[in-house]
Enzyme design. Structure first.
Site, PDB file in Angstrom:
ATOM      1  N   ARG A 171      55.598  -8.945 -34.901  1.00 36.02           N
ATOM      2  CA  ARG A 171      55.021 -10.253 -35.225  1.00 36.02           C
ATOM      3  C   ARG A 171      55.223 -11.311 -34.157  1.00 36.02           C
ATOM      4  O   ARG A 171      54.575 -12.362 -34.196  1.00 36.02           O
ATOM      5  CB  ARG A 171      55.603 -10.735 -36.555  1.00 36.02           C
ATOM      6  CG  ARG A 171      55.350  -9.744 -37.685  1.00 36.02           C
ATOM      7  CD  ARG A 171      56.183 -10.051 -38.904  1.00 36.02           C
ATOM      8  NE  ARG A 171      55.837 -11.325 -39.466  1.00 36.02           N
ATOM      9  CZ  ARG A 171      56.646 -12.035 -40.234  1.00 36.02           C
ATOM     10  NH1 ARG A 171      57.861 -11.587 -40.481  1.00 36.02           N
ATOM     11  NH2 ARG A 171      56.256 -13.173 -40.728  1.00 36.02           N
ATOM     12  N   ASP A 219      48.819 -10.823 -38.901  1.00 38.69           N
ATOM     13  CA  ASP A 219      50.113 -10.917 -39.582  1.00 38.69           C
ATOM     14  C   ASP A 219      49.968 -11.169 -41.085  1.00 38.69           C
ATOM     15  O   ASP A 219      49.998 -12.307 -41.556  1.00 38.69           O
ATOM     16  CB  ASP A 219      50.939 -12.013 -38.926  1.00 38.69           C
ATOM     17  CG  ASP A 219      52.388 -12.008 -39.384  1.00 38.69           C
ATOM     18  OD1 ASP A 219      52.731 -11.191 -40.268  1.00 38.69           O
ATOM     19  OD2 ASP A 219      53.184 -12.810 -38.863  1.00 38.69           O
ATOM     20  N   SER A 245      52.971 -13.032 -42.887  1.00 38.23           N
ATOM     21  CA  SER A 245      52.945 -14.501 -42.816  1.00 38.23           C
ATOM     22  C   SER A 245      51.874 -15.091 -43.720  1.00 38.23           C
ATOM     23  O   SER A 245      52.117 -16.067 -44.435  1.00 38.23           O
ATOM     24  CB  SER A 245      52.727 -14.966 -41.376  1.00 38.23           C
ATOM     25  OG  SER A 245      53.883 -14.780 -40.602  1.00 38.23           O
TER      26      SER A 245
END
Length: 404
Positions: free
Chosen positions: A123, A132, A135
């Site tokens: 990441r 990602d 997230s």
């Protein structure tokens, strides 16, 4: 022949998200791909079959979605029945619990199915940020955690001044100020509560204070690890952390915990003693609740536990799914970014195991387990090009299916 991408209807009872939404469907088709959506896959996210057909997708049965696709996109690891239906050369993409269930990745490797597991994504590489999922889903979960806490708490969040008197605002403590924690802080602040944030990384102080919250300094020295994440604490540091948190917890009305380590047991931040000493009416929302345990003693995934001292512990492991429409939109864009990165200059799917992003993201390809952490979990010898596996860092934010 064009690349065929399919999205399956999720099988888990608490899962409401879908891996591809109508907007990303349009984008993939515009890029020359064909999209298959299993009938009813988006219903729980308020995307009906007609919305996919209008976007240009074909709505098909599960067998067709599995048999005709080059890339099969999912939210969670499918059942054994679904895994067994996959064919050599296909790509399975999703939150595949690869470090928790490494034997399933070996099963896919034996079938020569490529598996890309979002939990493995490196990441900190800038070009991986659009991929990602941890997230994007953590942001949703953090927002929802504050709303769930407000709903469960038996008093106002903001200060209320009325003719009958003044009601004090709630005091909210967020443990772990990564993506989920910061979103929880911002949301609770907008609801009018008094907010504090705790993290072992000193660099988090500015982010917390920029949202109008108080940063509680940890006694753990140098708690930051590589990539801006918190490092794994020693047993002595963990004990010290639990002791100092006990005082903070007793002084707050709502505690939201967000510390997760993909593939490992979440760190216990709130001990049973802290739960027992919490004021009646205190609400804990544990985004790390799992079958492996959680951040709060006594938390259970997808359950709300009320203790004898009238403390509520909410297992918030799947809160991103509760905001299924928005969560699916973000997840689908992450899926699109991965697929776009897999397409080579000739328009074919290609996974480069030497690429800095795909060497991490890919659990298995061409019948070989290539992820170093996964090979270690399966007790396989390192590949010749493997770097030594570093200790997993504790990201004190809900960076899982859910989320983080």
């Amino acid at each position: 022949m064009s690349i065929v991408v399919s999205a399956l209807k999720e099988e888990q009872p608490h899962e409401k998200r879908v891996a591809i939404d109508p907007d990303v469907t349009k984008r993939l088709i515009k890029a020359g791909m064909k999209v298959l959506i299993e009938k009813g896959a988006g219903i729980a996210s308020y995307y009906n079959d007609d919305s996919y057909q209008k976007a240009g997708a074909e709505v098909v049965d599960r067998q067709t979605a599995l048999s005709q696709a080059n890339v099969v996109a999912v939210i969670n690891l499918p059942s054994d029945e679904t895994l067994n239906a996959l064919k050599p050369g296909q790509v399975l993409l999703g939150l595949l619990s690869s470090l928790i269930k490494p034997e399933k990745m070996q099963q896919l490797a034996d079938k020569k199915v490529s598996a890309l597991s979002f939990e493995l994504l490196p990441r900190t590489i800038s070009r991986a940020q659009t991929m990602d999922v941890l997230s994007s889903q953590s942001s949703v979960a953090g927002y929802k955690a504050a709303l769930v806490a407000s709903d469960a708490y038996s008093k106002y969040f903001p200060m209320m001044i009325t003719a009958a008197g003044t009601v004090k605002p709630a005091k909210v403590l967020v443990l772990g100020t990564g993506v989920a924690g910061l979103q929880a802080i911002g949301t609770a602040k907008r609801l009018g509560a008094i907010i504090s944030g705790y993290d072992v990384r000193p660099a988090s102080k500015g982010e917390v204070e920029s949202l109008g919250a108080t940063f509680l300094t940890s006694s753990v020295s140098n708690g930051a690890g590589s990539g801006g994440y918190a490092r794994a604490l020693t047993p002595e540091e963990t004990a010290a952390q639990q002791k100092e948190l006990a005082g903070f917890i007793a002084d707050n009305d709502v505690i939201i915990t967000t510390a997760q380590v993909p593939g490992h047991k979440p760190p216990l931040m709130v001990t049973q003693e802290s739960v027992d000493n919490a004021k009646p009416g205190t609400v804990f929302v544990d985004l790390a609740a799992s079958e492996l345990g959680g951040n709060v003693a006594g938390s259970k995934p997808d359950e709300t536990v009320t203790t004898d001292n009238q403390v509520m512990i909410i297992g918030g492991n799947n809160l991103a799914s509760e905001l299924s429409n928005s969560a699916s939109q973000l997840y689908a864009k992450n899926v699109q970014s991965v697929i776009n990165a897999m397409v080579d200059k000739d328009g074919n799917l290609a996974i480069d195991p030497k690429d800095d992003v795909f060497s991490g993201l890919t659990a298995t390809t061409n019948g070989e387990i290539i992820n170093a952490r996964l090979r270690e979990a399966l007790k396989l010898d390192p590949l010749p090009t493997d770097e030594p596996v570093k200790d997993e860092k504790t990201d004190q934010s809900a960076e899982s299916k859910g989320a983080e």
